[in-house]
Design an enzyme around this catalytic site. Sequence first.
Site, PDB file in Angstrom:
ATOM      1  N   SER A 464     -12.609 -21.235 -15.437  1.00 55.39           N
ATOM      2  CA  SER A 464     -13.516 -22.358 -15.203  1.00 55.39           C
ATOM      3  C   SER A 464     -12.816 -23.523 -14.498  1.00 55.39           C
ATOM      4  CB  SER A 464     -14.141 -22.786 -16.542  1.00 55.39           C
ATOM      5  OG  SER A 464     -15.243 -23.628 -16.348  1.00 55.39           O
ATOM      6  N   ASP A 475      -6.506 -23.847  -1.569  1.00 50.43           N
ATOM      7  CA  ASP A 475      -7.274 -24.021  -0.332  1.00 50.43           C
ATOM      8  C   ASP A 475      -6.720 -25.148   0.531  1.00 50.43           C
ATOM      9  OD1 ASP A 475      -8.948 -21.944  -0.981  1.00 50.43           O
ATOM     10  OD2 ASP A 475     -10.487 -23.218  -1.881  1.00 50.43           O
ATOM     11  N   LYS A 489     -14.556 -16.850 -14.111  1.00 51.29           N
ATOM     12  CA  LYS A 489     -15.806 -17.440 -14.601  1.00 51.29           C
ATOM     13  C   LYS A 489     -16.237 -18.545 -13.634  1.00 51.29           C
ATOM     14  CE  LYS A 489     -18.031 -19.751 -18.513  1.00 51.29           C
ATOM     15  NZ  LYS A 489     -18.536 -20.891 -17.755  1.00 51.29           N
TER      16      LYS A 489
END
Length: 678
Positions: A464, A475, A489
């Site tokens: 999460s 990223d 998740k």
Amino acid sequence: MKQLFSIIFIALISFSGFSQKEKLVKLSPTQDQSMEARLVAGLLTQYHYKKTPIDDDLSIVVFDEYLSSLDANKHYFLKEDLEGFQKYRDRLDDHIKLGYLLPPYEVFNVFRERFNERMNFIENELSFDFDYDKDEFLTVNPDSLDYVSSKEELNDRWRKLIKSQALDFKIDDKADTTIERLIKQRYDRLKQTIGEYESRDVFQLYMNTFAESFDPHSSYFSPITSENFKIRMSQSLEGIGATLTSDGSYTRVASVVPGGPAFESKVINTDDRILAVAQGEDGEFVDITGWRLDDVVQKIRGPKGTTVRLKIIEAGTPISTGVPTEITIIRDKIKLENQVPYAEVKEVYRDGNLYNVGIITIPSFYLNFEAMRNGEEDYGSTTRDVKAILDSIKTKVDGIVIDLRSNGGGSLQEAIELSGLFIEKGPIVQIRDSDGSIELGEDEDKSIYYEGPLTILTNRFSASASEIFSGAIQDYKRGVVIGENTFGKGTVQNLISLNQFVPKVEDTLGQVKLTLAKYYRINGSSTQHKGVSPDIKMPSPYTAKTFGESSYQRALEWDQIRSSDFKPTNYIDENIIASLNEKHEKRLKEEQYLRNLKNDVDEAINQQSMYRISLNIKERKAENEKAMERRNAANELNEKISSDPGFINKINTDGEIKDPYLREGIVVLADLIAMGIG
């Protein structure tokens, strides 16, 4: 997940005695439960992220999952029972819309009847005079089994099951009379637990099965279960810091409390099964198979500073094929304050150079929203606490490792703000609602709080908010992610009280947790299923099939949306990752502590793939002894590494760090520092 009983906080005092009913009364639903079932069905239909219709297809899923929740290993029902139930298979959708609940109660009553027949077989019919020299096997993969046609076939299936359990005791040098007594006690406890089931327990089980047919994170909480969660969040308790649930006749770890003794120990994780409990350093182990959760709680909890020892089977490994691991945990006070991040600085030698490395462990992403809203200056916040740590160490270290292992998530806002400490500004996460609208979670602060070399340590239990943070760092090419693939998740849930829809009802109704949205990385990829794949992969015993979001049959699918507009820092590029991986792969082949870790992982994967086990004592002993030899060799090697200067110099890191994942994370960071990467 299949749950026959409610989740109970392991440190909680919640024992209450019951008397076994002399004669089991058939259970049936109440009018209030009929009304509550219609409410749950309406909420899931209207608000769930995936607009799944309540139709025949869903009915078949609910039917199959409900049977599995009662008899996952095909040990109770006969084929004739299944044939009798078939008339409900595609009609449960119509039933629940009307609040008609007799079918699931009928199925449960048949289950309890079959269960009592099995208990009577063990108590009065089964001969414990087993032939341990006979070459026969127990099938442990339920997918390889079918329901049997006769009680005689079921008797033989149970004979092999009990023989396997007796064989474990036999190998542990228990006398035959003791083995029979222990096994009968085990099933007496289980019989009492099932015998105490009431109408509300069947309702909880069925409605939870119905909710989970939409996705594995949607669920129904009875009023009692909801109250247990409130107690968990409001009290300071003493224990090991975990939540438990029953999984058939076994006790399973539902979650590990961030910052508690279990979390700190790194030796027990979500979905581990606990087989036995012992007190102190040398107390005798007590088998807890078949125990009520309340009783297990009482056995494991205890005063701060005392020792409890557990025998566990690790997550992803079948009970029947796994070799139990003995672990030791020192009990402590369980407080929300224990969730705060903490740090240490280590001196690391790498290629003749000395580096100071900061290690920041973040157990969870928390935010005291009420205190913040009230204007309190010192409200609890992961980001604020990490900033304080950075203030104290960032001028003293050459690089930082952020340890997110076993961090199951928490506040989305904190994941965004924590990411903002390491980048200039920009989007961190995308949230897509059920109507297709997309909200962007952004860091709007241009300042960079720490610009030095950065690595993130993850494992399969990182989920999460941990995935949002580590995905954003990856990223933005701001740091290197090391470890295992994360849980995967990528969904958002909300808890809704049923009382708000029926305010005139005097009794407290349950709550529904349902999935409302999905998370996406800023590059457009969902974290659902795939999670965050590390740049530097450590050996992992967990496959997508055995543990994580992908192990759930009803998990929402992975998908992709448009990338958001963001500007990577380019601190890290493909050449840097390739260079770090080349050195890492070399260490995997040459360094003993990593080779040993790889052997342990291979063994765990092999155990997970086994579909049958031998019931021959010589073969079972040989299998167990080989596993123990490898485990003991690993422990001896770790001790040698921590005390032998030759080994310390060879691996070029702090010899006191026995944790191979953290050790390798530090080495990778040292390589990154040596490359001059900020």
